[in-house]
Design an enzyme around this catalytic site. Structure first.
Site, mmCIF file in Angstrom:
data_model
loop_
_atom_site.group_PDB
_atom_site.id
_atom_site.type_symbol
_atom_site.label_atom_id
_atom_site.label_comp_id
_atom_site.label_asym_id
_atom_site.label_seq_id
_atom_site.Cartn_x
_atom_site.Cartn_y
_atom_site.Cartn_z
ATOM 1 N N GLY A 12 0.817 -1.211 0.000
ATOM 2 C CA GLY A 12 0.000 0.000 0.000
ATOM 3 C C GLY A 12 0.849 1.258 0.000
ATOM 4 C CB VAL A 64 -2.046 -7.386 0.792
ATOM 5 C CG1 VAL A 64 -0.929 -6.501 0.277
ATOM 6 C CG2 VAL A 64 -3.168 -6.580 1.437
ATOM 7 C CE1 TYR A 155 -7.942 0.785 9.865
ATOM 8 C CE2 TYR A 155 -8.057 1.702 12.078
ATOM 9 C CZ TYR A 155 -7.409 1.587 10.863
ATOM 10 O OH TYR A 155 -6.230 2.273 10.644
ATOM 11 C CE LYS A 159 -4.930 -0.986 10.677
ATOM 12 N NZ LYS A 159 -3.813 -1.163 9.741
HETATM 13 P P1 NAP Z 1 -4.587 5.501 2.434
HETATM 14 O O1 NAP Z 1 -4.109 6.862 2.154
HETATM 15 O O2 NAP Z 1 -6.015 5.161 2.221
HETATM 16 O O3 NAP Z 1 -3.656 4.475 1.618
HETATM 17 C C1 NAP Z 1 -3.918 3.098 1.666
HETATM 18 C C2 NAP Z 1 -2.946 2.370 0.779
HETATM 19 O O4 NAP Z 1 -3.231 0.965 0.877
HETATM 20 C C3 NAP Z 1 -3.064 2.733 -0.684
HETATM 21 O O5 NAP Z 1 -1.780 2.737 -1.252
HETATM 22 C C4 NAP Z 1 -3.884 1.588 -1.272
HETATM 23 O O6 NAP Z 1 -3.545 1.328 -2.631
HETATM 24 C C5 NAP Z 1 -3.388 0.423 -0.427
HETATM 25 N N1 NAP Z 1 -4.310 -0.701 -0.377
HETATM 26 C C6 NAP Z 1 -5.576 -0.742 0.087
HETATM 27 N N2 NAP Z 1 -6.072 -1.981 -0.013
HETATM 28 C C7 NAP Z 1 -5.090 -2.756 -0.561
HETATM 29 C C8 NAP Z 1 -4.990 -4.120 -0.916
HETATM 30 N N3 NAP Z 1 -6.015 -4.974 -0.730
HETATM 31 N N4 NAP Z 1 -3.827 -4.566 -1.442
HETATM 32 C C9 NAP Z 1 -2.791 -3.730 -1.640
HETATM 33 N N5 NAP Z 1 -2.826 -2.415 -1.326
HETATM 34 C C10 NAP Z 1 -3.969 -1.937 -0.792
HETATM 35 O O7 NAP Z 1 -4.313 5.090 3.952
HETATM 36 P P2 NAP Z 1 -3.199 5.583 5.008
HETATM 37 O O8 NAP Z 1 -3.846 6.554 5.906
HETATM 38 O O9 NAP Z 1 -1.920 5.917 4.341
HETATM 39 O O10 NAP Z 1 -3.034 4.224 5.847
HETATM 40 C C11 NAP Z 1 -1.931 3.357 5.716
HETATM 41 C C12 NAP Z 1 -1.946 2.378 6.881
HETATM 42 O O11 NAP Z 1 -1.880 3.100 8.115
HETATM 43 C C13 NAP Z 1 -3.230 1.545 6.962
HETATM 44 O O12 NAP Z 1 -2.922 0.242 7.401
HETATM 45 C C14 NAP Z 1 -4.033 2.268 8.021
HETATM 46 O O13 NAP Z 1 -4.948 1.416 8.657
HETATM 47 C C15 NAP Z 1 -2.928 2.703 8.962
HETATM 48 N N6 NAP Z 1 -3.300 3.814 9.840
HETATM 49 C C16 NAP Z 1 -3.634 5.031 9.320
HETATM 50 C C17 NAP Z 1 -3.966 6.067 10.189
HETATM 51 C C18 NAP Z 1 -4.312 7.443 9.706
HETATM 52 O O14 NAP Z 1 -4.673 8.277 10.548
HETATM 53 N N7 NAP Z 1 -4.221 7.738 8.425
HETATM 54 C C19 NAP Z 1 -3.971 5.834 11.565
HETATM 55 C C20 NAP Z 1 -3.645 4.589 12.046
HETATM 56 C C21 NAP Z 1 -3.298 3.584 11.169
HETATM 57 P P3 NAP Z 1 -4.615 1.420 -3.830
HETATM 58 O O15 NAP Z 1 -5.064 2.826 -3.912
HETATM 59 O O16 NAP Z 1 -3.864 0.965 -5.008
HETATM 60 O O17 NAP Z 1 -5.739 0.488 -3.422
#
Ligand code: NAP
Length: 245
Positions: A12, A64, A155, A159
């Site tokens: 991702g 994934v 979610y 996690k």
């Molecule tokens: P985001 O901007 O929505 O990006 C998500 C990424 O995951 C994108 O590159 C997307 O690629 C990829 N993805 C989604 N489903 C996938 C799959 N089945 N196989 C491969 N790639 C996939 O999210 P983010 O905020 O950067 O979050 C990244 C991680 O941090 C996640 O695990 C999220 O739960 C965690 N997190 C985020 C926050 C926050 O506040 N943002 C807080 C805690 C934890 P495509 O567009 O190609 O699908």
């Protein structure tokens, strides 16, 4: 250049936190595979950004949650660079709803991407790490996996699963010089959080000691540390990056 000669796979990594992690690992000398599911254009632009800094990167499409696709992704990275040293399980999605209104598909999609995805990627990346007696597995959990969150039972469960998975993997492969750790971000400014209603954003901000939201780079710094030899005696841990919620 503390990651020179290392090969990293970040799932991702087409945008958000994964993109920042990929750029940071590359800036420390690692070759980086940028995994994505749909965002080919965005993933290729991360590759171009890394290559323009005289580092090596490739993009790899794979859902994934799909075992065959993950296996093919690992084969592609191995064919390109002959190994995988650092795996960052970052790919994740949200499908928020109150439990009583939660469609089964929302539960399954989130668990499949967030938890099954980490399970599959770790399983396929481990064998070569065991052979070379060096490896780093870093998984992106969430504060929701530590304290729960209304509207995010799916979610939060995924996690919390990542955290228990990480601690168990650490115990299984520690003797092979492989560490497994998780990071637990709070609110980080990405597309995932952009869509939240303002009232929720304000309430999170008021609970955050540092009174600001995090940047993807705040997470990338900790992941890069955990990937480095400076963190060689840290395993089975969860590091919160949440501005003091
Ligand atoms: P985001 O901007 O929505 O990006 C998500 C990424 O995951 C994108 O590159 C997307 O690629 C990829 N993805 C989604 N489903 C996938 C799959 N089945 N196989 C491969 N790639 C996939 O999210 P983010 O905020 O950067 O979050 C990244 C991680 O941090 C996640 O695990 C999220 O739960 C965690 N997190 C985020 C926050 C926050 O506040 N943002 C807080 C805690 C934890 P495509 O567009 O190609 O699908």
């Amino acid at each position: 250049m503390e990651l020179e000669d290392k090969v990293s796979l970040v799932t991702g990594a087409s945008r958000g936190i994964g993109r920042a992690i990929a750029l940071k690992l590359a800036s420390l000398g690692s070759k980086v595979a940028i995994n994505y599911r749909e965002g080919e254009v965005a993933a290729n632009s991360v590759v171009r950004e890394i290559v323009s800094q005289d580092r090596e990167a490739i993009s790899v499409k794979a859902d994934v949650a799909d075992s065959k696709a993950v296996k093919a992704m690992m084969q592609k990275v191995n064919a390109e660079w002959g190994k995988i040293d650092i795996l960052v399980n970052n790919a994740g999605i949200t499908r928020d709803n109150l439990l009583l209104r939660m469609p089964d598909k929302a539960w399954d999609d989130v668990l499949n991407t967030n938890l099954r995805g980490a399970y599959l990627c770790t399983k396929f990346a481990l064998r070569p790490m065991i052979k070379q007696q060096w490896g780093r597995i870093i998984s992106v959990a969430s504060i929701a996996g530590l304290i729960g969150n209304a509207g995010q039972t799916n979610y939060s469960a995924s996690k919390a699963g990542i955290i228990a998975f990480t601690k168990s993997v650490a115990r299984e492969v520690g003797s092979r010089n492989i560490t497994a750790n998780a990071v637990a971000p709070g609110f980080i400014k990405t597309q995932m959080t952009e869509k939240l209603p303002d009232a929720i954003k304000e309430s999170i901000l008021s609970m955050t000691s540092l009174r600001r939201f995090g940047e993807p780079e705040d997470v990338a710094e900790v992941v890069a540390f955990l990937a480095s030899d400076r963190a060689s005696y840290i395993t089975g841990q969860v590091i919160s990056i949440d501005g003091g919620i």
